[in-house]
Design a protein around this motif. Structure first.
Motif, mmCIF file in Angstrom:
data_model
loop_
_atom_site.group_PDB
_atom_site.id
_atom_site.type_symbol
_atom_site.label_atom_id
_atom_site.label_comp_id
_atom_site.label_asym_id
_atom_site.label_seq_id
_atom_site.Cartn_x
_atom_site.Cartn_y
_atom_site.Cartn_z
ATOM 1 N N GLY A 114 -24.143 29.520 -26.044
ATOM 2 C CA GLY A 114 -25.396 28.791 -25.842
ATOM 3 C C GLY A 114 -25.746 27.895 -27.011
ATOM 4 O O GLY A 114 -26.068 26.710 -26.833
ATOM 5 N N HIS A 115 -25.673 28.430 -28.228
ATOM 6 C CA HIS A 115 -26.014 27.624 -29.404
ATOM 7 C C HIS A 115 -24.963 26.543 -29.662
ATOM 8 O O HIS A 115 -25.306 25.447 -30.129
ATOM 9 N N SER A 116 -23.716 26.833 -29.370
ATOM 10 C CA SER A 116 -22.674 25.820 -29.552
ATOM 11 C C SER A 116 -22.898 24.641 -28.614
ATOM 12 O O SER A 116 -22.752 23.474 -29.016
ATOM 13 N N ILE A 117 -23.255 24.927 -27.374
ATOM 14 C CA ILE A 117 -23.514 23.851 -26.411
ATOM 15 C C ILE A 117 -24.694 23.004 -26.865
ATOM 16 O O ILE A 117 -24.648 21.761 -26.824
ATOM 17 N N TYR A 118 -25.761 23.659 -27.317
ATOM 18 C CA TYR A 118 -26.934 22.900 -27.771
ATOM 19 C C TYR A 118 -26.588 22.016 -28.965
ATOM 20 O O TYR A 118 -26.907 20.816 -28.980
ATOM 21 N N GLN A 119 -25.942 22.588 -29.965
ATOM 22 C CA GLN A 119 -25.633 21.818 -31.166
ATOM 23 C C GLN A 119 -24.665 20.683 -30.874
ATOM 24 O O GLN A 119 -24.827 19.566 -31.391
ATOM 25 N N LEU A 120 -23.661 20.933 -30.044
ATOM 26 C CA LEU A 120 -22.719 19.871 -29.699
ATOM 27 C C LEU A 120 -23.411 18.755 -28.927
ATOM 28 O O LEU A 120 -23.122 17.569 -29.143
ATOM 29 N N ALA A 121 -24.321 19.111 -28.036
ATOM 30 C CA ALA A 121 -25.042 18.093 -27.268
ATOM 31 C C ALA A 121 -25.858 17.197 -28.196
ATOM 32 O O ALA A 121 -25.853 15.960 -28.057
ATOM 33 N N ILE A 122 -26.550 17.805 -29.154
ATOM 34 C CA ILE A 122 -27.364 17.033 -30.094
ATOM 35 C C ILE A 122 -26.488 16.155 -30.987
ATOM 36 O O ILE A 122 -26.722 14.946 -31.143
ATOM 37 N N LEU A 123 -25.465 16.746 -31.580
ATOM 38 C CA LEU A 123 -24.642 16.018 -32.545
ATOM 39 C C LEU A 123 -23.818 14.921 -31.884
ATOM 40 O O LEU A 123 -23.672 13.820 -32.439
ATOM 41 N N LEU A 124 -23.275 15.187 -30.701
ATOM 42 C CA LEU A 124 -22.495 14.162 -30.013
ATOM 43 C C LEU A 124 -23.386 13.013 -29.545
ATOM 44 O O LEU A 124 -22.960 11.849 -29.537
ATOM 45 N N THR A 125 -24.612 13.334 -29.163
ATOM 46 C CA THR A 125 -25.548 12.273 -28.770
ATOM 47 C C THR A 125 -25.812 11.326 -29.927
ATOM 48 O O THR A 125 -25.758 10.094 -29.779
ATOM 49 N N PHE A 126 -26.081 11.889 -31.100
ATOM 50 C CA PHE A 126 -26.332 11.044 -32.269
ATOM 51 C C PHE A 126 -25.048 10.396 -32.783
ATOM 52 O O PHE A 126 -25.104 9.352 -33.438
ATOM 53 N N ASN A 127 -23.913 10.994 -32.496
ATOM 54 C CA ASN A 127 -22.657 10.406 -32.949
ATOM 55 C C ASN A 127 -22.310 9.145 -32.162
ATOM 56 O O ASN A 127 -21.836 8.157 -32.730
ATOM 57 N N PHE A 128 -22.554 9.172 -30.851
ATOM 58 C CA PHE A 128 -22.167 8.039 -30.013
ATOM 59 C C PHE A 128 -23.319 7.068 -29.746
ATOM 60 O O PHE A 128 -23.075 5.911 -29.402
ATOM 61 N N ALA A 129 -24.557 7.535 -29.879
ATOM 62 C CA ALA A 129 -25.692 6.644 -29.611
ATOM 63 C C ALA A 129 -26.743 6.725 -30.708
ATOM 64 O O ALA A 129 -27.894 6.339 -30.490
#
Length: 257
Positions: A114-129
């Motif tokens: 659960g925490h991995s999915i949340y953190q990846l979603a946040i970080l990948l969002t800021f990484n690409f946009a």
């Protein structure tokens, strides 16, 4: 003869000693589980964010020095913070752990995933946009973006370390002020993170951030507290074990710890 055949010898003629031994033994076991859960989350997110970014854009947002710093605060300081958590009376209400029960429980997997999915979603969002979301412009926009991602990643781990204080219960702040080592580690981690971002840019490949970006980083990390509450509301089947002679353990009452 009795001492030679006994598993436990009470030296002070006080049966309360057995309770304290059991409490400390369970505390050590659970503290190790807390650290393993926390450490697996850190490693999964760090690996996936760099791997996905490298495959998609050819560059990774987290540098080798930054990953070294993350490993330092999460391996050394994180272990010190979680492994020194003192036992509490609720541990005596927990059923004993059988030898055939997996060390990484289903509850731990729920929290890790659960925490991995949340953190990846946040970080990948800021990484690409991130440049569009944060309205970054200029020649140093990429460096600011990567520094922001690194800062957000660290604060996600800081708050997730607080979440790891209790893998089941929503109230993760119970007894936190009695664990001065944990509080000291949290304070030291934040102070050193500020120093790395604001003053060690040449060494850590970072650049100073505005107070707005600092606030967004902290809020993104603090949101993991809400994620933890949601995850802990998801029921997980308890693992049961058999006695060493083969018969099932008696059912226990509701867990109070």
């Amino acid at each position: 003869v009795a001492k030679e055949s006994a598993d436990i010898i009470v030296l002070d003629d006080n049966f309360r000693t057995i309770v304290n031994v059991a409490k400390w033994g369970r505390s050590v076991y659970i503290n190790i589980q807390k650290f393993v859960q926390f450490q697996l989350t850190v490693n999964v997110v760090a690996l996936m964010i760099n791997f996905i970014s490298a495959c998609a854009s050819g560059s990774a947002p987290l540098t080798a020095v930054q990953l070294l710093w993350v490993n330092l605060i999460m391996d050394t300081l994180g272990a010190l913070a979680l492994a020194t958590e003192p036992p509490h009376d609720g541990l005596t209400s927990r059923p004993p752990v059988g030898r055939d029960v997996s060390f990484i429980t289903k509850t731990m997997w729920r929290n890790i995933i659960g925490h991995s999915i949340y953190q990846l979603a946040i970080l990948l969002t800021f990484n690409f946009a991130g440049k569009q979301i944060l309205r970054l412009e200029g020649s140093d926009a990429t460096k600011i973006q990567n520094t922001f991602i690194f800062n957000t990643f660290v604060f996600c781990q800081v708050f997730n370390e607080i979440n790891s204080r209790d893998m089941d219960k929503i109230n993760i702040f119970r007894g936190i002020f009695s664990s001065w080592i944990f509080l000291g580690v949290m304070f030291a981690t934040v102070v050193f993170q500020v120093i790395i971002i604001e003053f060690l840019g040449t060494f850590a490949s970072t650049t100073p951030l505005s107070w707005q970006l600092w606030l967004i980083s902290v809020l993104n990390g603090a949101a993991s507290l809400i994620v933890a509450v949601i995850l802990k509301l998801i029921p997980v089947e308890r693992e049961t074990s058999k006695h060493h002679d083969g018969y099932d353990l008696l059912p226990s009452g509701p867990e109070l710890a």
